[in-house]
Design an enzyme around this catalytic site. Sequence first.
Site, short mmCIF file in Angstrom:
data_model
loop_
_atom_site.label_atom_id
_atom_site.label_comp_id
_atom_site.label_asym_id
_atom_site.label_seq_id
_atom_site.Cartn_x
_atom_site.Cartn_y
_atom_site.Cartn_z
N GLU A 65 16.17 26.75 -11.31
CA GLU A 65 15.58 27.12 -12.59
C GLU A 65 15.41 25.93 -13.53
O GLU A 65 14.75 26.05 -14.58
CB GLU A 65 16.42 28.22 -13.26
CG GLU A 65 16.32 29.54 -12.51
CD GLU A 65 16.98 30.70 -13.24
OE1 GLU A 65 17.06 30.65 -14.49
OE2 GLU A 65 17.42 31.64 -12.57
N PHE A 121 0.85 -1.20 0.00
CA PHE A 121 0.00 0.00 0.00
C PHE A 121 0.88 1.24 0.00
O PHE A 121 0.63 2.21 0.69
CB PHE A 121 -0.93 -0.02 1.22
CG PHE A 121 -2.21 0.76 1.03
CD1 PHE A 121 -3.18 0.33 0.14
CD2 PHE A 121 -2.44 1.94 1.73
CE1 PHE A 121 -4.35 1.04 -0.05
CE2 PHE A 121 -3.61 2.67 1.56
CZ PHE A 121 -4.57 2.21 0.67
N GLY A 122 1.96 1.17 -0.81
CA GLY A 122 2.86 2.31 -0.95
C GLY A 122 2.41 3.20 -2.08
O GLY A 122 1.21 3.34 -2.34
N SER A 123 3.35 3.79 -2.81
CA SER A 123 3.05 4.80 -3.82
C SER A 123 2.07 4.28 -4.89
O SER A 123 0.96 4.78 -5.03
CB SER A 123 4.35 5.27 -4.48
OG SER A 123 4.08 6.17 -5.52
N ASP A 153 13.24 1.59 -18.68
CA ASP A 153 12.96 2.26 -17.41
C ASP A 153 14.25 2.42 -16.60
O ASP A 153 14.56 3.50 -16.10
CB ASP A 153 11.93 1.46 -16.63
CG ASP A 153 11.46 2.17 -15.37
OD1 ASP A 153 10.65 3.11 -15.49
OD2 ASP A 153 11.90 1.81 -14.27
N HIS A 192 6.16 -2.91 -12.84
CA HIS A 192 7.53 -2.81 -13.36
C HIS A 192 8.00 -4.24 -13.60
O HIS A 192 7.72 -5.13 -12.79
CB HIS A 192 8.42 -2.09 -12.34
CG HIS A 192 9.86 -1.94 -12.76
ND1 HIS A 192 10.23 -1.64 -14.06
CD2 HIS A 192 11.01 -2.03 -12.06
CE1 HIS A 192 11.57 -1.55 -14.12
NE2 HIS A 192 12.05 -1.81 -12.92
N SER A 223 1.31 0.16 7.05
CA SER A 223 0.23 0.51 6.11
C SER A 223 -1.10 -0.15 6.45
O SER A 223 -2.13 0.22 5.87
CB SER A 223 0.64 0.11 4.68
OG SER A 223 1.73 0.88 4.24
N SER A 277 15.38 32.91 -24.35
CA SER A 277 16.03 34.00 -25.09
C SER A 277 16.95 33.45 -26.17
O SER A 277 17.37 32.29 -26.13
CB SER A 277 16.85 34.87 -24.13
OG SER A 277 18.00 34.15 -23.69
#
Length: 341
Positions: A232, A26-28, A192, A109, A54, A253
């Site tokens: 930036e 139940f992670g990401s 990946d 994955h 979790s 620019s």
Amino acid sequence: MPAKVYTDKDADLKVLKNKTLAVLGFGSQGHAHALNLKESGCKVIIGLYEGSKSIAVAREKGFQVYSTAEAVRRADVIFVAIPDTKQAKAYKQDIEPNLTAGKTLLFSHGFAIHFKTVVPPKNVNVILVAPKGPGHIVRRQFLEGKGVPALIGIYQNPGKDAKKIALAWAKGVGGTRAGVIETTFKEETETDLFGEQTVLCGGASALIQAGYETLVEAGYQPEMAYFECLHELKLIVDLMNESGISGMRFSISETAKWGDVSVGPKIIDAGVKKRMKTALKEIQNGKFARGWVAEYNGGYKKYNALLKKGEKHSIEQVGSRLRGLMPWMKKRSVKGAQASY
């Protein structure tokens, strides 16, 4: 020939009707898939190891939580949302003994399957559904009625329904709202890992630190070096993300453009590309995977030492202070932020 893009009309959620979907972890990615599928009308249960932090979180979100083994027993489709290095042990201990013919193993994955740290029996489907974004974005886009593009892949298809299940799952998590492309476990895994190592994480981190160090060592203020080499960068990457490299060049620019096209290739030169090819070869022949598994088995000694060294770099202290001057920026603590599964 461009890859076919699958959308909502190509996927049928009814394929998952009367099936129990288990999310192991139940992670990401795990929490995003589980919540999105549940809200798409699917029956979802969660499988976690005893003592996982979790468990309370998943229950609070309204899920039935079982041990990993019990969740596999109860489910028709099993999403292995466990870190790559921990999948082999969980598979041997809890998943393999409870797999029966006709079940489907799903991964986001391909590492464990492609490098054979997990070798499934021939009588189960093995599929890939990989959203091209972190879990919190997969969840946020779904809640906004949108989706994150995703990849699907078929490794084994004894049930002759593997692609339909993969597309239905992709639809359930919101992927077909954006577009889904078919790949293979080999292609997804190798590209990946290459992207992470040479461009997105390893390449970008090393480039930023080298630029920062070059300016500071030349006597410029660390704050100036931070702004120019790290802060930036987001502006430029956002422009690339929105309209490609040429689109980014349209927005900057003429001086910046000339520096880009005339100096950039001298920095990221043929030598860099040659080393990229070496990195790719070590991914393809399994050397990186073997080294990473050995690092995990050895207790993450080098891994932890390198992370600690990175945390002590002066760019981290300077950046933390400067980000404190930016009230619009969401502040995140990295301490203890490793997702529990």
